[in-house]
Design a protein around this motif. Structure first.
Motif, PDB file in Angstrom:
ATOM      1  N   ALA A  79      15.253  -0.785 -13.267  1.00  0.00           N
ATOM      2  CA  ALA A  79      13.836  -0.455 -13.085  1.00  0.00           C
ATOM      3  C   ALA A  79      13.380  -0.815 -11.679  1.00  0.00           C
ATOM      4  O   ALA A  79      12.641  -0.070 -11.026  1.00  0.00           O
ATOM      5  CB  ALA A  79      12.984  -1.181 -14.127  1.00  0.00           C
ATOM      6  N   GLY A  80      13.810  -1.978 -11.188  1.00  0.00           N
ATOM      7  CA  GLY A  80      13.451  -2.391  -9.835  1.00  0.00           C
ATOM      8  C   GLY A  80      14.093  -1.511  -8.777  1.00  0.00           C
ATOM      9  O   GLY A  80      13.468  -1.186  -7.757  1.00  0.00           O
ATOM     10  N   LYS A  81      15.336  -1.108  -9.026  1.00  0.00           N
ATOM     11  CA  LYS A  81      16.065  -0.287  -8.054  1.00  0.00           C
ATOM     12  C   LYS A  81      15.411   1.077  -7.889  1.00  0.00           C
ATOM     13  O   LYS A  81      15.354   1.623  -6.778  1.00  0.00           O
ATOM     14  CB  LYS A  81      17.509  -0.123  -8.531  1.00  0.00           C
ATOM     15  N   THR A  82      14.905   1.627  -8.980  1.00  0.00           N
ATOM     16  CA  THR A  82      14.371   2.994  -8.949  1.00  0.00           C
ATOM     17  C   THR A  82      12.857   3.065  -8.940  1.00  0.00           C
ATOM     18  O   THR A  82      12.284   4.133  -8.699  1.00  0.00           O
ATOM     19  CB  THR A  82      14.877   3.774 -10.176  1.00  0.00           C
ATOM     20  N   GLY A  83      12.185   1.948  -9.240  1.00  0.00           N
ATOM     21  CA  GLY A  83      10.729   1.969  -9.336  1.00  0.00           C
ATOM     22  C   GLY A  83      10.235   2.733 -10.554  1.00  0.00           C
ATOM     23  O   GLY A  83       9.118   3.267 -10.534  1.00  0.00           O
ATOM     24  N   GLN A  84      11.026   2.748 -11.625  1.00  0.00           N
ATOM     25  CA  GLN A  84      10.668   3.509 -12.817  1.00  0.00           C
ATOM     26  C   GLN A  84      10.684   2.628 -14.071  1.00  0.00           C
ATOM     27  O   GLN A  84      11.462   1.681 -14.164  1.00  0.00           O
ATOM     28  CB  GLN A  84      11.666   4.655 -13.030  1.00  0.00           C
ATOM     29  N   PHE A  85       9.800   2.976 -15.007  1.00  0.00           N
ATOM     30  CA  PHE A  85       9.821   2.465 -16.385  1.00  0.00           C
ATOM     31  C   PHE A  85       9.499   0.979 -16.515  1.00  0.00           C
ATOM     32  O   PHE A  85       9.847   0.356 -17.513  1.00  0.00           O
ATOM     33  CB  PHE A  85      11.168   2.771 -17.057  1.00  0.00           C
ATOM     34  N   LEU A  86       8.812   0.412 -15.526  1.00  0.00           N
ATOM     35  CA  LEU A  86       8.377  -0.979 -15.626  1.00  0.00           C
ATOM     36  C   LEU A  86       6.866  -1.121 -15.517  1.00  0.00           C
ATOM     37  O   LEU A  86       6.328  -2.210 -15.582  1.00  0.00           O
ATOM     38  CB  LEU A  86       9.074  -1.820 -14.541  1.00  0.00           C
ATOM     39  N   GLY A  87       6.156  -0.012 -15.400  1.00  0.00           N
ATOM     40  CA  GLY A  87       4.712  -0.065 -15.211  1.00  0.00           C
ATOM     41  C   GLY A  87       4.363  -0.045 -13.746  1.00  0.00           C
ATOM     42  O   GLY A  87       5.172  -0.411 -12.882  1.00  0.00           O
ATOM     43  N   ASN A  88       3.149   0.357 -13.451  1.00  0.00           N
ATOM     44  CA  ASN A  88       2.725   0.517 -12.059  1.00  0.00           C
ATOM     45  C   ASN A  88       1.835  -0.600 -11.554  1.00  0.00           C
ATOM     46  O   ASN A  88       1.717  -0.798 -10.348  1.00  0.00           O
ATOM     47  CB  ASN A  88       1.999   1.858 -11.899  1.00  0.00           C
ATOM     48  N   THR A  89       1.190  -1.323 -12.456  1.00  0.00           N
ATOM     49  CA  THR A  89       0.318  -2.419 -12.048  1.00  0.00           C
ATOM     50  C   THR A  89       0.911  -3.731 -12.544  1.00  0.00           C
ATOM     51  O   THR A  89       1.812  -3.743 -13.388  1.00  0.00           O
ATOM     52  CB  THR A  89      -1.092  -2.248 -12.640  1.00  0.00           C
ATOM     53  N   VAL A  90       0.388  -4.835 -12.035  1.00  0.00           N
ATOM     54  CA  VAL A  90       0.856  -6.145 -12.483  1.00  0.00           C
ATOM     55  C   VAL A  90       0.638  -6.304 -13.987  1.00  0.00           C
ATOM     56  O   VAL A  90       1.512  -6.785 -14.717  1.00  0.00           O
ATOM     57  CB  VAL A  90       0.144  -7.263 -11.706  1.00  0.00           C
ATOM     58  N   ARG A  91      -0.513  -5.874 -14.466  1.00  0.00           N
ATOM     59  CA  ARG A  91      -0.805  -5.965 -15.900  1.00  0.00           C
ATOM     60  C   ARG A  91       0.208  -5.155 -16.721  1.00  0.00           C
ATOM     61  O   ARG A  91       0.726  -5.632 -17.738  1.00  0.00           O
ATOM     62  CB  ARG A  91      -2.223  -5.484 -16.187  1.00  0.00           C
ATOM     63  N   GLU A  92       0.476  -3.922 -16.275  1.00  0.00           N
ATOM     64  CA  GLU A  92       1.417  -3.076 -16.998  1.00  0.00           C
ATOM     65  C   GLU A  92       2.818  -3.686 -17.003  1.00  0.00           C
ATOM     66  O   GLU A  92       3.545  -3.609 -18.001  1.00  0.00           O
ATOM     67  CB  GLU A  92       1.454  -1.686 -16.363  1.00  0.00           C
ATOM     68  N   LYS A  93       3.213  -4.296 -15.908  1.00  0.00           N
ATOM     69  CA  LYS A  93       4.541  -4.907 -15.842  1.00  0.00           C
ATOM     70  C   LYS A  93       4.662  -6.054 -16.846  1.00  0.00           C
ATOM     71  O   LYS A  93       5.694  -6.185 -17.526  1.00  0.00           O
ATOM     72  CB  LYS A  93       4.826  -5.396 -14.419  1.00  0.00           C
ATOM     73  N   TYR A  94       3.618  -6.877 -16.960  1.00  0.00           N
ATOM     74  CA  TYR A  94       3.704  -7.988 -17.913  1.00  0.00           C
ATOM     75  C   TYR A  94       3.604  -7.506 -19.350  1.00  0.00           C
ATOM     76  O   TYR A  94       4.220  -8.093 -20.265  1.00  0.00           O
ATOM     77  CB  TYR A  94       2.648  -9.051 -17.591  1.00  0.00           C
ATOM     78  N   GLU A  95       2.864  -6.436 -19.596  1.00  0.00           N
ATOM     79  CA  GLU A  95       2.860  -5.841 -20.935  1.00  0.00           C
ATOM     80  C   GLU A  95       4.269  -5.372 -21.295  1.00  0.00           C
ATOM     81  O   GLU A  95       4.746  -5.567 -22.420  1.00  0.00           O
ATOM     82  CB  GLU A  95       1.893  -4.644 -20.984  1.00  0.00           C
ATOM     83  N   THR A  96       4.934  -4.747 -20.332  1.00  0.00           N
ATOM     84  CA  THR A  96       6.304  -4.284 -20.568  1.00  0.00           C
ATOM     85  C   THR A  96       7.250  -5.449 -20.785  1.00  0.00           C
ATOM     86  O   THR A  96       8.069  -5.445 -21.720  1.00  0.00           O
ATOM     87  CB  THR A  96       6.784  -3.442 -19.375  1.00  0.00           C
ATOM     88  N   LEU A  97       7.142  -6.470 -19.957  1.00  0.00           N
ATOM     89  CA  LEU A  97       8.054  -7.606 -20.051  1.00  0.00           C
ATOM     90  C   LEU A  97       7.933  -8.340 -21.382  1.00  0.00           C
ATOM     91  O   LEU A  97       8.943  -8.773 -21.945  1.00  0.00           O
ATOM     92  CB  LEU A  97       7.805  -8.579 -18.892  1.00  0.00           C
ATOM     93  N   GLN A  98       6.717  -8.471 -21.914  1.00  0.00           N
ATOM     94  CA  GLN A  98       6.603  -9.203 -23.176  1.00  0.00           C
ATOM     95  C   GLN A  98       7.299  -8.459 -24.315  1.00  0.00           C
ATOM     96  O   GLN A  98       7.932  -9.077 -25.180  1.00  0.00           O
ATOM     97  CB  GLN A  98       5.143  -9.488 -23.510  1.00  0.00           C
ATOM     98  N   TRP A  99       7.230  -7.119 -24.295  1.00  0.00           N
ATOM     99  CA  TRP A  99       7.898  -6.362 -25.347  1.00  0.00           C
ATOM    100  C   TRP A  99       9.402  -6.281 -25.107  1.00  0.00           C
ATOM    101  O   TRP A  99      10.188  -6.223 -26.072  1.00  0.00           O
ATOM    102  CB  TRP A  99       7.273  -4.978 -25.491  1.00  0.00           C
ATOM    103  N   LEU A 100       9.820  -6.319 -23.864  1.00  0.00           N
ATOM    104  CA  LEU A 100      11.256  -6.434 -23.592  1.00  0.00           C
ATOM    105  C   LEU A 100      11.781  -7.761 -24.127  1.00  0.00           C
ATOM    106  O   LEU A 100      12.837  -7.815 -24.766  1.00  0.00           O
ATOM    107  CB  LEU A 100      11.518  -6.316 -22.087  1.00  0.00           C
ATOM    108  N   MET A 101      11.048  -8.855 -23.891  1.00  0.00           N
ATOM    109  CA  MET A 101      11.471 -10.160 -24.396  1.00  0.00           C
ATOM    110  C   MET A 101      11.455 -10.199 -25.925  1.00  0.00           C
ATOM    111  O   MET A 101      12.292 -10.856 -26.555  1.00  0.00           O
ATOM    112  CB  MET A 101      10.572 -11.266 -23.832  1.00  0.00           C
ATOM    113  N   PHE A 102      10.509  -9.481 -26.538  1.00  0.00           N
ATOM    114  CA  PHE A 102      10.466  -9.357 -27.996  1.00  0.00           C
ATOM    115  C   PHE A 102      11.782  -8.766 -28.501  1.00  0.00           C
ATOM    116  O   PHE A 102      12.342  -9.239 -29.498  1.00  0.00           O
ATOM    117  CB  PHE A 102       9.281  -8.469 -28.391  1.00  0.00           C
ATOM    118  N   GLN A 103      12.267  -7.759 -27.816  1.00  0.00           N
ATOM    119  CA  GLN A 103      13.540  -7.174 -28.237  1.00  0.00           C
ATOM    120  C   GLN A 103      14.695  -8.130 -27.996  1.00  0.00           C
ATOM    121  O   GLN A 103      15.533  -8.342 -28.878  1.00  0.00           O
ATOM    122  CB  GLN A 103      13.784  -5.857 -27.492  1.00  0.00           C
ATOM    123  N   MET A 104      14.761  -8.704 -26.831  1.00  0.00           N
ATOM    124  CA  MET A 104      15.889  -9.560 -26.483  1.00  0.00           C
ATOM    125  C   MET A 104      15.942 -10.816 -27.352  1.00  0.00           C
ATOM    126  O   MET A 104      17.023 -11.269 -27.732  1.00  0.00           O
ATOM    127  CB  MET A 104      15.807  -9.960 -25.000  1.00  0.00           C
TER     128      MET A 104
END
Length: 230
Positions: A79-104
């Motif tokens: 996601a960092g390499k391509t700038g895709q699928f992690l959200g565009n704002t800081v808020r969106e990135k943390y929303e994504t990260l919490q659900w990624l951690m939920f899966q992991m």
């Protein structure tokens, strides 16, 4: 070119799907976990926890090759390499990260235990079957509630959180799940299943997977071979 050392399991499919979604050039190198390929010195040099997937990116962040293991870390890297699928704002990135951690931390490990005790354990253990089946249902209820509020797990945009959760949900029947109980999750599942990159990612190495129905493979994955010190 990215080399992905993998096998057609939920964790492997996460990375196959992400690579397809990002349009990155990659080569899939099979690591037959039922045959013990994950214990070779070559694989352990890039994945010391002897788990798939792992990647080697010849074009790392400083222009030098980089190797990574752990599917969540690989998703974040891509996601960092391509700038895709992690959200565009800081808020969106943390929303994504919490659900990624939920899966992991939950949706993968708990469903893995459900698979083991419902399908692979040498003898049925009613307490374990009930425990992990109930936990699977609880976790599906969490995502069903979330998806009653938004199109995707992190909001209204498809992200690595969805890419991480989706492959595990494909084994819903093995987990004792009835989609009729989770209509919002089923709607989400169907939408993601229809994505061309998802279909292509799920096909990667799929023809190599065999049923886990022999004693040697089970010993390699669950027995003394798995726990021998490397």
């Amino acid at each position: 070119m990215i080399d992905v050392y993998s096998w057609p399991t939920p964790n492997g499919h996460k990375i196959h799907i992400m690579l397809e979604e990002c349009g990155l050039a990659y080569r899939a190198i099979p690591v037959d976990i039922g045959a013990g390929d994950q214990f070779t010195p070559e694989f352990l040099s890039i994945s010391p926890n002897n788990k798939i997937p792992a990647i080697v990116d010849a074009d790392g962040p400083d222009g030098k090759p980089i190797s990574l293991f752990e599917s969540g870390a690989i998703l974040l890297y891509l996601a960092g390499k391509t700038g895709q699928f992690l959200g565009n704002t800081v808020r969106e990135k943390y929303e994504t990260l919490q659900w990624l951690m939920f899966q992991m931390g939950g949706f993968g490990p708990m469903l893995g235990q459900a698979h083991h005790f419902r399908i692979y354990a040498p003898e049925p253990i009613p307490y374990a079957i009930e425990r992990y089946t109930n936990e699977a249902k609880r976790l599906y209820a969490v995502i069903d509630h979330r998806l009653s509020q938004s199109d995707y797990l992190a909001g209204d945009t498809y992200t690595i959180a969805d890419i991480a959760v989706f492959p595990w949900a494909r084994s819903f029947a093995n987990q004792g799940i009835d989609w009729a109980d989770f209509p919002h999750a089923k709607r989400w599942f169907d939408v993601i299943s229809a994505r061309p990159a998802v279909r292509q990612g799920l096909s990667v190495l799929a023809d190599l997977r065999k049923p886990l129905d022999n004693t040697l493979a089970k010993d390699i994955l669950f027995g003394k071979t798995q726990y021998a010190r490397k």
